[in-house]
Design a protein around this motif. Structure first.
Motif, PDB file in Angstrom:
ATOM      1  N   PRO A 118       0.817  -1.210   0.000  1.00 17.65           N
ATOM      2  CA  PRO A 118       0.000   0.000   0.000  1.00 17.65           C
ATOM      3  C   PRO A 118       0.857   1.269   0.000  1.00 17.65           C
ATOM      4  CG  PRO A 118      -0.858  -1.588   1.572  1.00 17.65           C
ATOM      5  CD  PRO A 118       0.458  -2.124   1.124  1.00 17.65           C
ATOM      6  N   VAL A 119       0.334   2.277  -0.625  1.00 17.02           N
ATOM      7  CA  VAL A 119       1.085   3.528  -0.754  1.00 17.02           C
ATOM      8  C   VAL A 119       1.431   4.106   0.617  1.00 17.02           C
ATOM      9  CG1 VAL A 119       0.995   5.893  -1.644  1.00 17.02           C
ATOM     10  CG2 VAL A 119       0.008   4.016  -2.978  1.00 17.02           C
ATOM     11  N   GLU A 120       0.480   4.051   1.550  1.00 14.70           N
ATOM     12  CA  GLU A 120       0.730   4.610   2.883  1.00 14.70           C
ATOM     13  C   GLU A 120       1.771   3.834   3.673  1.00 14.70           C
ATOM     14  OE1 GLU A 120      -2.868   1.890   3.176  1.00 14.70           O
ATOM     15  OE2 GLU A 120      -2.113   3.448   1.819  1.00 14.70           O
ATOM     16  N   LYS A 121       2.073   2.609   3.251  1.00 12.24           N
ATOM     17  CA  LYS A 121       3.082   1.799   3.925  1.00 12.24           C
ATOM     18  C   LYS A 121       4.468   1.917   3.273  1.00 12.24           C
ATOM     19  CE  LYS A 121       0.067   0.021   6.751  1.00 12.24           C
ATOM     20  NZ  LYS A 121       0.111   0.321   8.199  1.00 12.24           N
ATOM     21  N   LYS A 122       4.542   2.593   2.148  1.00 11.10           N
ATOM     22  CA  LYS A 122       5.825   2.728   1.457  1.00 11.10           C
ATOM     23  C   LYS A 122       6.652   3.847   2.088  1.00 11.10           C
ATOM     24  CE  LYS A 122       4.219   1.075  -3.069  1.00 11.10           C
ATOM     25  NZ  LYS A 122       4.049   1.393  -4.501  1.00 11.10           N
ATOM     26  N   PRO A 123       7.959   3.735   2.085  1.00  9.52           N
ATOM     27  CA  PRO A 123       8.807   4.817   2.580  1.00  9.52           C
ATOM     28  C   PRO A 123       8.701   6.048   1.690  1.00  9.52           C
ATOM     29  CG  PRO A 123      10.141   3.146   1.514  1.00  9.52           C
ATOM     30  CD  PRO A 123       8.733   2.607   1.571  1.00  9.52           C
ATOM     31  N   THR A 124       9.368   7.096   2.086  1.00 12.06           N
ATOM     32  CA  THR A 124       9.262   8.372   1.339  1.00 12.06           C
ATOM     33  C   THR A 124       9.809   8.273  -0.091  1.00 12.06           C
ATOM     34  OG1 THR A 124      11.378   9.036   2.328  1.00 12.06           O
ATOM     35  CG2 THR A 124       9.362   9.759   3.447  1.00 12.06           C
ATOM     36  N   ASN A 125      10.790   7.386  -0.284  1.00 12.15           N
ATOM     37  CA  ASN A 125      11.341   7.237  -1.640  1.00 12.15           C
ATOM     38  C   ASN A 125      10.489   6.351  -2.529  1.00 12.15           C
ATOM     39  OD1 ASN A 125      11.841   4.728  -0.619  1.00 12.15           O
ATOM     40  ND2 ASN A 125      14.078   4.844  -0.773  1.00 12.15           N
ATOM     41  N   GLY A 126       9.419   5.712  -1.963  1.00  6.77           N
ATOM     42  CA  GLY A 126       8.500   4.899  -2.743  1.00  6.77           C
ATOM     43  C   GLY A 126       8.964   3.491  -2.994  1.00  6.77           C
ATOM     44  N   ILE A 127      10.124   3.092  -2.478  1.00  9.14           N
ATOM     45  CA  ILE A 127      10.647   1.739  -2.709  1.00  9.14           C
ATOM     46  C   ILE A 127      10.653   0.969  -1.392  1.00  9.14           C
ATOM     47  CG2 ILE A 127      12.603   0.377  -3.503  1.00  9.14           C
ATOM     48  CD1 ILE A 127      13.467   2.777  -5.185  1.00  9.14           C
ATOM     49  N   PRO A 128       9.696   0.044  -1.206  1.00  8.29           N
ATOM     50  CA  PRO A 128       9.676  -0.741   0.032  1.00  8.29           C
ATOM     51  C   PRO A 128      10.840  -1.718   0.089  1.00  8.29           C
ATOM     52  CG  PRO A 128       8.047  -1.577  -1.497  1.00  8.29           C
ATOM     53  CD  PRO A 128       8.628  -0.352  -2.135  1.00  8.29           C
TER      54      PRO A 128
END
Length: 237
Positions: free
Chosen positions: A54-64
């Motif tokens: 989920p987008v809300e669970k991704k870090p600020t850089n967007g790469i989990p």
């Protein structure tokens, strides 16, 4: 349902390797079936993981970052949320799996849904062993209370009997003491009367002697007056 764990087998980060080992080791300890999916050697796995976190669970850089955990297509969480669930004893809920019967998590879940059960296997969140211990402790307390109630009854009867005997003995002793006191009082009164009589006798004795002496003198004087006058006295006259 299969638990999917996305990890990187060739990661150069020691922290990531340790987190992956912790997750896999705990799942094996719980005997949970899981499928490790390597994102370092399989581009499809890496892309699927990035797209389904989920987008809300991704870090600020967007790469989990791995490890990422899924139940089939449903996202469960990353290492931090897994660790929190482990600390809260809620791993099965975190994984979306039913807890095995008899486990602590199953009992807690049952309590949350149904509340405490009076005569069931779960009472106030305790297990069967704790219930048995509590029951035994209650029975022991009941037995102790019963003994405590029985023993004082015997002691009470014995004490009452002892008190009755002591009362009887004490009553007899009191009566004897009263009789003795009365006898002593009578004896003292008799002694006082006797002393008074003796004192009066001693007082009357001198008076009687004086009266007797006076009577004797009166009789002598009377005898002289009654004597006849001699002839010489008559001639002198």
């Amino acid at each position: 349902m299969v638990i999917k764990v996305f990890l990187a087998s060739s990661s150069g980060s020691t922290a990531i390797k340790k987190k992956q080992q912790d997750v896999l080791g705990f799942l094996e300890a719980l005997k949970v079936d899981y499928a490790p999916l390597d994102i370092a050697c399989n581009e499809d796995n890496r892309m699927w993981m990035r797209e389904n976190v989920p987008v809300e669970k991704k870090p600020t850089n967007g790469i989990p970052l791995p490890p990422q955990i899924f139940n089939e297509e449903s996202y469960c969480g990353d290492y931090e949320t897994f660790f929190d669930a482990k600390e809260d004893n809620a791993v099965y809920a975190f994984l979306g799996l039913p807890p095995p019967p008899g486990s602590k998590e199953a009992k807690e879940a049952y309590l949350l849904e149904n509340g405490p059960v009076e005569n069931g296997t779960i009472v106030n969140g305790t297990d069967d062993a704790e219930d048995e211990e509590n029951l035994e402790a209650e029975e022991e307390n009941i037995d102790d209370d019963t003994l405590k109630r029985e023993v004082p009854m015997e002691e009470c009867n014995r004490d009452e009997h002892t008190e009755e005997v002591e009362a009887e003995v004490g009553g007899e002793t009191g009566e004897e003491a009263a009789e003795e006191a009365a006898e002593e009082k009578v004896a003292e009164e008799k002694e006082a009367v006797k002393d008074t009589e003796e004192s009066l006798e001693n007082t009357k004795a001198p008076v009687k002697e004086e009266e007797a002496q006076e009577e004797a003198e009166d009789e002598e004087a009377k005898g002289e007056d009654d004597q006849p006058v001699s002839e010489q006295e008559e001639e002198d006259e």
